[in-house]
Scaffold this motif. Structure first.
Motif, mmCIF file in Angstrom:
data_model
loop_
_atom_site.group_PDB
_atom_site.id
_atom_site.type_symbol
_atom_site.label_atom_id
_atom_site.label_comp_id
_atom_site.label_asym_id
_atom_site.label_seq_id
_atom_site.Cartn_x
_atom_site.Cartn_y
_atom_site.Cartn_z
ATOM 1 N N PRO A 1 -3.654 0.118 1.646
ATOM 2 C CA PRO A 1 -4.199 -1.028 0.891
ATOM 3 C C PRO A 1 -4.871 -0.592 -0.417
ATOM 4 O O PRO A 1 -4.645 -1.211 -1.456
ATOM 5 C CB PRO A 1 -5.201 -1.648 1.874
ATOM 6 N N ALA A 2 -5.673 0.480 -0.338
ATOM 7 C CA ALA A 2 -6.349 0.956 -1.548
ATOM 8 C C ALA A 2 -5.324 1.408 -2.588
ATOM 9 O O ALA A 2 -5.469 1.152 -3.789
ATOM 10 C CB ALA A 2 -7.284 2.112 -1.190
ATOM 11 N N MET A 3 -4.272 2.062 -2.108
ATOM 12 C CA MET A 3 -3.217 2.526 -3.012
ATOM 13 C C MET A 3 -2.571 1.334 -3.727
ATOM 14 O O MET A 3 -2.348 1.356 -4.940
ATOM 15 C CB MET A 3 -2.164 3.278 -2.188
ATOM 16 N N MET A 4 -2.315 0.279 -2.960
ATOM 17 C CA MET A 4 -1.658 -0.886 -3.544
ATOM 18 C C MET A 4 -2.587 -1.613 -4.520
ATOM 19 O O MET A 4 -2.157 -2.139 -5.542
ATOM 20 C CB MET A 4 -1.195 -1.854 -2.442
ATOM 21 N N GLU A 5 -3.862 -1.629 -4.177
ATOM 22 C CA GLU A 5 -4.817 -2.291 -5.057
ATOM 23 C C GLU A 5 -4.811 -1.625 -6.429
ATOM 24 O O GLU A 5 -4.765 -2.290 -7.465
ATOM 25 C CB GLU A 5 -6.213 -2.239 -4.439
ATOM 26 N N GLN A 6 -4.780 -0.293 -6.385
ATOM 27 C CA GLN A 6 -4.765 0.443 -7.644
ATOM 28 C C GLN A 6 -3.440 0.231 -8.378
ATOM 29 O O GLN A 6 -3.405 0.069 -9.598
ATOM 30 C CB GLN A 6 -4.975 1.926 -7.350
#
Lengths: 819, 229
Positions: free
Chosen positions: A243-248
């Motif tokens: 999720p954090a990767m996608m947010e970035q």
């Protein structure tokens, strides 16, 4: 002692040749059948396990969820996923993407080209997977852009006996042939690999012909992405970082839960039908369950046979038991002896079965559409020994326990009463075998009927004598939908003018897709009320509906005379009208009233352009692609859109017609292969898996009934041998041979009738479950079950009558003397 | 060797009860040759089966070699039978799938003897019955008399103390029958106790003592004087 047992066992085997033959051949058939099916199922269950790093290789998936059922779940991923994962996830060791397309390949400018499946892969492909590189340097592979790696089979096709390395191959890329150098030869992937290939080129090269936007876009999914995690990695904690990767990655476009990324173990791909199909092939595990069940049932029938036949032999072994007991044998001696005999017999049968399975393997491969091979490994020897032991334990249990318990004086005096004779045991076995056989016969009949139904159902269009020609036109950066449809119509017209003198071509038309191609273009859009709707679309020329015999039930069809049709006309099917709930669809606009130009001019009857597993889905067709593509939020297609020309030909002299078509084709479209198919056969090919099931079910149920009848034969002889005296007395008192035959047959007929009653609900349930897969089902009349029962009764009557007629004709003097 | 007191044997089916033996008292000493005679159905074979430990009496006492065996389990009776009692039947009861030698060897196998020992004893027994030349034949290849000689060889191979013969000449012509009777008499001379059931007065003449049974009762017991050899 052991020697003595073996001697006795062998000698009694040879002495009673008939029984031995029935017993051994029945078991051998069962074992062979079981071994083959086991081979098939283990192959199915062991897909992709041959990679040494299979426990660390995953396939990435993406799941977009915008609420209200607006969900896009894919196992093909954005191109940009690879660099993103490499940057953000430290546990990632390597990543390889693969993307497959078909295009023309030839050796030199002057050569004929072949349509070939081309696979673009990242260089990591060669180190993540265990595919064996036969020639070439795996470290250096794909360091250049114009490199190609071939399987030996394909290399042989292009270069025959020459050394293919460093040779040039021309591959059609983005509309023109480009030169590639062969830098490696790679072993063909094993049959239990979901990744199959024949020609590999660098992914970086393939990117040059793709739309540059799609390479950076997170909403355009094309390649499969395989991720190798390092040995310390924990899947859960890796996935937690996504999720954090996608947010970035998405920045301000990111909304929580809207765009998910995940990893699926590579070994899970083949049999998991819950994930959408990507590039790797997927198989429905139901079919391996069904096959496994058939194998097990046949093996059980064969084992039960072994038992019943042993009981029937026991009368002739009784004397021996009596003698052995009088001269000092104890019960355990006899138990060992009979179990030993069963073991000997089963080892014999298993060996014979193993040989038989080797012999039957090519037929089985044909039947199941596989390329399996039997290898004698430690595993298979263990398996066969286990099987022999298991069968002897089960099959020898009755003779070992019952025969060894005979009272010596009783058997020596001929007063033998086999225990369990009056019980339900023996009858239960017959009922059990026949229930299974009738169940299999009924299922086979039903599968036959459903397949006949699928083949003969009126699909709502003309499918006979329609030839489909595949054009070489492809959607790509150089050619949009409008260009390929226009170009296709031009080709069709050229073709038409060339073939005009040929009376065997009755009509022709062009379209992007034809029936039986899985998934036409599927689109999602929001209508005027902001409601998400789904439909399939196809682009056709003005003649298509007429040529295919698709019935217009409201409004009119497209017309060449009405020029506005090309600009604004749309034809929909009844399913779409029902979906919108319109009373009168003519004049309505698609996707919504704000598209003033997109007018519905006609409604066609629902026709089955997809397989009969699904109900007819909403469909819209137009001549002009932009009519149906503007205002559409999401477009998806399984097959890349490529126009096809459909020709209606006369039924006479079809080979000659095809030859003429091929000559015309080479004039119209020089350099492209003449790739044709008959519409009806490609429609039938949608049911290949069912056809395989049908063939296997037929073989399986035939085998089951044969084995069951072998057992029945043995049992009938047992029963008759016990009733010799009764039959003799009846004959002395004046009974006719016919009445005695009837007397004996009656007892078994009752058992078969009971089996029919038991088998019907089982078959009814199983068939119902299988038919759930189909939107259109044949009517399963009750007479089918009766037919299955009738078949079983007739076959059992023939079997028993062979014995009972013989017994009825024996001179009663002989049978009474023998008492 | 054998003492039977008030032996009773009742066979019952669902509806009928048949008394095969009723209060039978018999004593047989070691080295005796006893013939049991009587009409069909008088209980001869039943008595022989109880003596041979193939069956238990319904009532009464039965002692064999000093053991009370009236109510032993099948397993215990089998243990006692092994090596002590040899059987000879009217229908020979050889195992068709085994050769002459293998048939004779069988009791020794169940006694757990080594192969060498078995070979020695079986050959000696066959030699004694003059059947060595037929050792590799199967029973069906022999005449009735020869088959019975093989059966006798099998009965004596383990040095049984008691031989029970159930109409041993019933299936033979008079020449072969005589031959078999002579063999039995010889065995008896060498010390083996023999109990024989027979219909034939001629065969009974070979015995020292004749017991007559009728309807399950012992009617007479005659000591024979100067029996033939």
């Amino acid at each position: 002692m052991l020697k003595n047992y073996i001697k006795i066992a062998l000698r009694s085997l040879f002495k009673q040749k008939m029984y031995s033959f029935i017993n051994i051949s029945g078991l051998a058939l069962g074992v062979a059948c079981c071994a083959l099916i086991l081979l098939y199922t283990t192959n199915e269950w062991s897909f992709d396990e041959f990679h040494s790093k299979s426990d660390r290789i995953y396939r990435a998936w993406t799941l977009e969820d915008y609420g209200e059922g607006d969900i896009y779940f894919n196992t093909v991923t954005p191109f940009v996923l690879k660099p993103t994962l490499e940057q953000s996830i430290p546990e990632v060791e390597q990543i390889a993407r693969r993307y497959v397309f078909n295009d023309l390949v030839k050796r030199s400018e002057s050569d004929e080209s072949f349509s070939t499946s081309i696979q673009a892969v990242d260089p990591e492909f060669f180190s993540i997977f265990d595919f064996e590189l036969l020639r070439g340097d795996s470290e250096q592979l794909f360091s250049g852009l114009n490199e190609v790696v071939l399987t030996p089979e394909l290399a042989n096709q292009y270069f025959e006996n020459e050394d293919p390395l460093q040779k040039t191959l021309l591959i059609m890329m983005g509309g023109q042939f480009q030169a590639f150098t062969v830098t490696g030869i790679i072993e063909k992937a094993p049959s239990n690999s979901s990744i199959q290939y024949e020609l590999l080129i660098p992914m970086e090269k393939a990117k040059t012909i793709l739309n540059p936007n799609s390479l950076l876009n997170w909403y355009s999914v094309t390649p499969e992405t395989y991720v190798l995690l390092n040995e310390q990695a924990d899947l859960t904690s890796v996935q937690a970082k996504f999720p954090a990767m996608m947010e970035q990655a998405l920045g301000e476009d990111y909304n929580e839960g809207e765009y998910e990324v995940g990893l699926q173990p590579i070994t899970d791909i083949h049999l998991n039908t819950e994930f959408p199909v990507g590039i790797a092939s997927v198989s429905d595990p139901t079919y391996s369950y069904i096959l496994g069940a058939i194998a097990l049932l046949i093996l059980i029938i064969a084992c039960v046979n072994f038992m019943t036949l042993s009981i029937s032999r026991s009368t002739s072994r009784a004397k021996e038991v009596g003698i052995r007991k009088t001269i000092g044998a104890e019960r355990h001696h006899l138990m060992y002896q009979f179990w030993g005999e069963a073991l000997l017999m089963s080892v014999f049968s298993v060996c014979l079965g193993a040989l038989l399975s080797e012999f039957l393997l090519p037929y089985f491969n044909q039947l199941s559409g596989t390329q399996l091979s039997l290898q004698l490994s430690a595993d298979s020897i263990l398996l066969y020994s286990g099987l022999a032991l298991f069968i002897s334990l089960i099959a020898g249990i009755y003779p070992a326990l019952v025969l060894s318990n005979f009272k010596p004086i009783e058997v020596l005096k001929g007063k033998l009463q086999i225990k369990g004779d009056k019980s339900l045991f023996r009858k239960g076995m017959v009922v059990f075998q026949f229930t299974i056989s009738i169940f299999l016969i009924a299922c086979t009949l039903m599968v036959n009927k459903q397949l006949d139904f699928l083949r003969s159902k009126d699909l709502g269009f003309q499918k006979e004598q329609v030839v489909i020609l595949q054009t070489d036109l492809k959607l790509g950066p150089q050619m949009g939908f409008s260009q390929i449809t226009q170009e296709s119509v031009r080709k069709k017209e050229l073709f038409e003018s060339q073939i005009s003198g040929n009376s065997s071509v009755l009509d022709l038309a062009s379209s992007i897709y034809t029936p039986a191609q899985q998934g036409w273009i599927g689109v999602d859009f929001k209508d005027a009320d902001q409601q998400t709707r789904r439909m399939n679309i196809n682009f056709v020329d003005a003649d298509y509906l007429n040529m295919m015999g698709i019935k217009v039930i409201e409004g009119r069809s497209f017309s060449d005379e009405i020029t506005s049709d090309e600009r604004r006309a749309i034809i929909v099917n009844q399913a779409l009208v029902d979906d919108y709930g319109w009373d009168n669809a003519i004049g309505k606009k698609l996707p919504g009233s704000n598209f003033e130009d997109h007018e519905i001019i006609g409604v066609v009857e629902n026709f089955n352009y997809q397989s009969l597993r699904t109900v007819v889905e909403p469909l819209a067709m137009s001549i002009n692609p932009s009519l149906l593509l503007s205002g559409i939020a999401n477009i998806g297609f399984f097959n890349s859109p490529s126009p096809r020309i459909s020709l209606k030909i006369s039924a006479e002299n079809i080979p000659e017609t095809i030859k003429n078509l091929e000559q015309t084709w080479s004039a119209v479209s020089p350099g492209t292969p003449f790739d044709f198919q008959f519409l009806d056969s490609s429609i039938d090919s949608q049911y290949r898996q069912e056809e395989r099931l049908q063939k296997i079910a037929i073989s399986g149920s035939t085998l089951a009934i044969i084995i069951a009848c072998l057992g029945l034969f043995g049992l009938a002889s047992l029963m008759i041998s016990r009733r010799v005296k009764e039959i003799g007395i009846r004959k002395v008192l004046g009974a006719s041979a016919a009445s005695i035959t009837l007397l004996v047959n009656k007892e078994f007929t009752i058992l078969v009738l009971v089996s029919i009653l038991l088998a019907i609900p089982m078959a009814w349930y199983a068939i119902g479950a299988w038919l759930d897969d189909f939107a259109y089902k044949a009517d399963m009349g009750f007479w089918m079950y009766l037919l299955a029962g009738g078949i079983a009764i007739s076959i059992s009557w023939i079997t028993i009558s062979i014995q009972s007629i013989k017994a009825a004709q024996v001179n009663p003097v002989n049978s009474l003397k023998s008492e | 060797m054998i003492q039977a007191k008030n032996l009773k044997k009742v066979y019952s089916t669902e509806e009928v009860e048949t008394t095969a033996l009723n209060n039978v008292n018999i004593e047989i000493k070691e080295g005796e040759f006893v013939a049991i005679m009587g009409p069909s159905g008088c209980g001869k074979s039943t008595l022989l089966n109880i003596m041979g430990l193939l069956d238990n009496p319904s009532d009464g006492e039965y002692h064999f070699l000093g053991h009370d065996v009236s109510n032993r389990t099948e397993r215990e009776r089998a243990q006692l039978r092994k090596g002590n009692i040899g059987f000879i039947f009217q229908s020979f009861n050889l195992i068709d799938e085994l050769t002459v030698f293998e048939n004779v060897e069988l009791p020794l196998l169940y006694l757990g003897m080594s192969a060498d020992e078995r070979k020695e004893k079986a050959e000696a027994a066959l030699e004694r019955m003059s059947m060595m030349h037929r050792r590799n034949h199967f029973p069906q290849q022999l005449s009735g008399g020869q088959q019975q000689r093989v059966a006798i060889a099998r009965a004596v191979v383990a040095n049984a103390k008691l031989i029970l013969a159930d109409e041993p000449t019933g299936n033979l012509d008079s020449d072969h029958g005589n031959e078999v009777m002579k063999v039995l008499a010889e065995l008896n001379e060498q010390g083996t106790t023999i109990v024989m059931v027979t219909h034939s007065p001629h065969d009974a003449d070979f015995a020292m003592r004749v017991i007559h049974l009728f309807d399950g009762h012992v009617v007479t017991e005659n000591m024979q004087e100067g029996f033939h050899v």
